[in-house]
Design a protein around this motif. Structure first.
Motif, short mmCIF file in Angstrom:
data_model
loop_
_atom_site.label_atom_id
_atom_site.label_comp_id
_atom_site.label_asym_id
_atom_site.label_seq_id
_atom_site.Cartn_x
_atom_site.Cartn_y
_atom_site.Cartn_z
N THR A 9 0.82 -1.21 0.00
CA THR A 9 0.00 0.00 0.00
C THR A 9 0.85 1.26 0.00
OG1 THR A 9 -0.07 0.01 2.42
CG2 THR A 9 -1.84 -1.15 1.27
N ASP A 10 2.20 1.10 0.06
CA ASP A 10 3.04 2.27 0.22
C ASP A 10 2.97 3.23 -0.96
OD1 ASP A 10 4.23 0.14 -1.06
OD2 ASP A 10 6.27 0.82 -0.67
N LEU A 11 2.78 2.72 -2.19
CA LEU A 11 2.73 3.59 -3.36
C LEU A 11 1.57 4.57 -3.26
CD1 LEU A 11 3.81 4.25 -6.21
CD2 LEU A 11 2.12 2.63 -7.09
N GLN A 12 0.37 4.07 -3.01
CA GLN A 12 -0.80 4.94 -2.93
C GLN A 12 -0.69 5.90 -1.75
OE1 GLN A 12 -4.39 3.04 -3.82
NE2 GLN A 12 -5.71 4.76 -3.28
N GLU A 13 -0.17 5.41 -0.64
CA GLU A 13 -0.01 6.27 0.54
C GLU A 13 0.98 7.39 0.27
OE1 GLU A 13 -0.86 3.03 4.13
OE2 GLU A 13 1.19 3.63 3.63
N MET A 14 2.09 7.05 -0.39
CA MET A 14 3.13 8.06 -0.64
C MET A 14 2.63 9.11 -1.63
SD MET A 14 6.67 6.91 0.31
CE MET A 14 7.63 6.44 -1.07
N ASN A 177 16.35 -2.33 4.95
CA ASN A 177 15.78 -3.62 4.55
C ASN A 177 14.36 -3.36 4.05
OD1 ASN A 177 18.09 -5.09 5.39
ND2 ASN A 177 17.37 -5.05 7.50
N ARG A 178 14.21 -3.20 2.75
CA ARG A 178 12.95 -2.73 2.17
C ARG A 178 12.45 -3.71 1.10
NH1 ARG A 178 14.43 3.50 0.74
NH2 ARG A 178 12.18 3.80 0.88
N GLU A 179 12.26 -4.95 1.49
CA GLU A 179 11.89 -5.98 0.52
C GLU A 179 10.52 -5.72 -0.11
OE1 GLU A 179 12.27 -9.91 1.96
OE2 GLU A 179 14.44 -9.77 2.29
N SER A 180 9.61 -5.11 0.62
CA SER A 180 8.26 -4.90 0.09
C SER A 180 8.08 -3.53 -0.55
CB SER A 180 7.23 -5.06 1.22
OG SER A 180 7.42 -4.09 2.23
N TYR A 181 9.14 -2.73 -0.59
CA TYR A 181 9.08 -1.38 -1.16
C TYR A 181 8.74 -1.48 -2.64
CZ TYR A 181 10.82 3.33 -2.36
OH TYR A 181 10.95 4.61 -2.81
N ASP A 182 7.82 -0.65 -3.10
CA ASP A 182 7.33 -0.75 -4.48
C ASP A 182 8.43 -0.53 -5.53
OD1 ASP A 182 4.52 -1.39 -4.44
OD2 ASP A 182 4.20 0.51 -3.45
N TRP A 183 9.48 0.23 -5.17
CA TRP A 183 10.55 0.49 -6.13
C TRP A 183 11.72 -0.47 -5.99
CZ3 TRP A 183 9.84 3.16 -10.36
CH2 TRP A 183 8.79 4.11 -10.40
N ASN A 184 11.61 -1.44 -5.10
CA ASN A 184 12.57 -2.54 -5.08
C ASN A 184 12.32 -3.36 -6.34
OD1 ASN A 184 13.89 -5.05 -4.59
ND2 ASN A 184 13.72 -4.76 -2.39
N LEU A 186 12.60 -6.35 -6.82
CA LEU A 186 11.89 -7.58 -6.48
C LEU A 186 10.38 -7.38 -6.47
CD1 LEU A 186 14.15 -8.95 -3.59
CD2 LEU A 186 13.95 -9.87 -5.92
N SER A 187 9.95 -6.13 -6.31
CA SER A 187 8.52 -5.82 -6.29
C SER A 187 7.95 -5.60 -7.68
CB SER A 187 8.26 -4.57 -5.44
OG SER A 187 8.62 -4.78 -4.09
N ALA A 188 8.77 -5.71 -8.71
CA ALA A 188 8.29 -5.47 -10.08
C ALA A 188 7.12 -6.38 -10.45
CB ALA A 188 9.43 -5.65 -11.07
N LEU A 189 7.12 -7.59 -9.90
CA LEU A 189 6.05 -8.53 -10.24
C LEU A 189 4.69 -8.02 -9.77
CD1 LEU A 189 7.87 -11.90 -9.47
CD2 LEU A 189 7.47 -10.83 -11.70
N LYS A 190 4.67 -7.17 -8.77
CA LYS A 190 3.39 -6.62 -8.29
C LYS A 190 2.75 -5.69 -9.33
CE LYS A 190 4.94 -4.85 -4.40
NZ LYS A 190 4.95 -4.23 -3.06
N THR A 191 3.56 -5.21 -10.29
CA THR A 191 3.00 -4.29 -11.29
C THR A 191 2.12 -5.00 -12.30
OG1 THR A 191 4.94 -4.44 -12.74
CG2 THR A 191 4.98 -2.73 -11.05
N ARG A 192 2.03 -6.33 -12.21
CA ARG A 192 1.12 -7.04 -13.12
C ARG A 192 -0.31 -6.54 -12.98
NH1 ARG A 192 3.81 -12.91 -12.23
NH2 ARG A 192 4.91 -13.09 -14.22
N LEU A 323 12.46 -0.90 -16.65
CA LEU A 323 11.68 -0.04 -17.55
C LEU A 323 10.19 -0.32 -17.39
CD1 LEU A 323 13.88 -0.10 -20.79
CD2 LEU A 323 13.40 1.89 -19.34
N VAL A 324 9.82 -1.59 -17.35
CA VAL A 324 8.40 -1.95 -17.17
C VAL A 324 7.90 -1.46 -15.82
CG1 VAL A 324 6.82 -3.89 -16.83
CG2 VAL A 324 8.46 -3.92 -18.72
N GLN A 325 8.67 -1.69 -14.79
CA GLN A 325 8.28 -1.25 -13.44
C GLN A 325 8.07 0.25 -13.40
OE1 GLN A 325 11.36 -1.71 -10.43
NE2 GLN A 325 9.84 -2.24 -8.88
N SER A 326 9.00 1.01 -13.97
CA SER A 326 8.89 2.47 -13.97
C SER A 326 7.71 2.95 -14.79
CB SER A 326 10.19 3.08 -14.52
OG SER A 326 10.15 4.48 -14.50
#
Length: 373
Positions: A9-14, A177-184, A186-192, A323-326
């Motif tokens: 939820t950090d993206l929408q909150e930020m 330690n920001r494993e769930s951070y949207d710009w990590n 590793l979080s790119a898969l959440k952009t599906r 690039l896809v994530q951004s």
């Protein structure tokens, strides 16, 4: 280990917590918190914070130009992030890498939480507490605005990234330690969940293919990759360059790297992710051949830190994934806050770059010419 597909939820909150402070607020802060008179105040582009260029009529350690950074409400609640960022900037300064450093306020603090109040046009009073920080100003122009960039610049950008990794290699902080951070990465898969946002069908299809390859070829191995503190956003807007002549008659101005900006995305992550992230944004600059730029960049990085072949073989996938994530996160941020068009800065060049990168192979990079490699 299966990919975590849960959406943070950090993206929408930020995006929803961008500071509402104004130029007048910035002027007051400079006087009340730093005891300096701001004579020029310019708002700078920013993703989810507020940045102001400040020129004063008095000096602070022989300087009269600064950047006042006001952090969004979400980040302002995490004091550990500011502790870590301060240490990282200081370490770069000690290593001779040109980066801004925080300055103390009248109370001797490097950052402080300030209360702001605003009355909207319909008479509603808004109040919020934002963390603020005053940084030294580094002159130069953003790499994205430079034309006919010599390949040496990309060599130096890669070399500088490796030097940063070395400067931070023995540093640890729990806030990084920001494993769930949207710009990590590793979080790119959440952009599906945002694949429906691009207008063109080919954009959706290529993005899906990139994410599928990242999930199958990179994600299962990420825990075995060499890792440490990374910049996380060493992009074409956060690299400053300047031209200088060698003094000879009719000499052509030379481009030099003059500054490194923005440590808001620093985190503990695989080093090769940082290389891929940075190279993704190098694809958005004034270049002729993507594979050659990658070769020069990697050559610069490996002049300081050698990369295993197994990690270099991931580089095209990592570039494309960033690039896809951004692109997808930019579209999502815009859907949340359409007034912030800055979040669309990657769109025009980004889709073109993605198409070219996805048609490039690791072999193309290996075959590219680079005398320094």
């Amino acid at each position: 280990m299966a990919a975590d597909m849960s959406s943070g939820t950090d993206l929408q909150e930020m995006v929803g917590s961008i500071p509402f402070t104004t130029r007048d607020d910035a002027k007051k802060i400079m006087k009340s918190t730093y005891n300096m008179n701001a004579v020029i105040i310019k708002k700078l582009d920013s993703y989810d914070d507020l940045n102001f260029y400040i020129k004063t009529d008095d000096n602070y350690d022989n300087q009269d130009e600064f950047v006042l950074k006001i952090f969004n409400k979400v980040l302002s609640q995490n004091t550990g992030v500011f502790e870590a960022q301060t240490e990282l900037m200081i370490r770069l300064q000690e290593a001779g890498i040109p980066a801004p450093v925080p300055l103390k306020d009248i109370n001797g603090k490097l950052c402080s939480l300030e209360h702001f109040k605003k009355v909207t046009e319909d008479g509603v009073t808004k109040e919020a507490d934002y963390m603020i920080r005053l940084l030294t100003y580094i002159p130069g122009q953003m790499l994205v605005t430079a034309k006919q960039i010599p390949l040496d610049i990309f060599y130096n950008v890669g070399k500088t990234l490796a030097q940063m990794h070395n400067a931070w290699k023995d540093y640890e902080h729990p806030s990084l330690n920001r494993e769930s951070y949207d710009w990590n990465l590793l979080s790119a898969l959440k952009t599906r969940e945002f694949l429906h946002l691009p207008k063109e069908e080919w954009q959706q299809n290529v993005s899906q293919s990139v994410l599928d390859r990242f999930e199958s070829e990179v994600f299962p191995h990420h825990e075995k990759l060499n890792r440490g503190i990374i910049h996380g956003d060493f992009n074409e807007l956060n690299v400053l360059v300047k031209q200088s002549a060698d003094g000879s008659v009719n000499s052509e101005p030379q481009w030099n790297l003059s500054g490194v900006l923005d440590f808001g995305d620093c985190m503990f992550c695989p080093y090769i992710f940082d290389v891929g992230i940075s190279l993704a944004y190098m694809m958005l600059t004034d270049i002729e051949d993507e594979a050659t730029v990658c070769k020069w960049y990697l050559s610069g990085y490996e002049s300081v830190i050698k990369l295993p072949d197994s990690e270099k073989n991931m580089i095209v996938t990592l570039i494309a994934t960033r690039l896809v994530q951004s692109l997808l996160l930019g579209l999502q941020c815009y859907s949340i806050n359409p007034s912030n068009t800055y979040v669309l800065s990657t769109q025009e060049k980004g889709w073109k770059a993605l198409r070219k990168v996805w048609g490039m192979s690791v072999e193309d990079i290996q075959k590219a010419e680079c005398p320094k490699y």
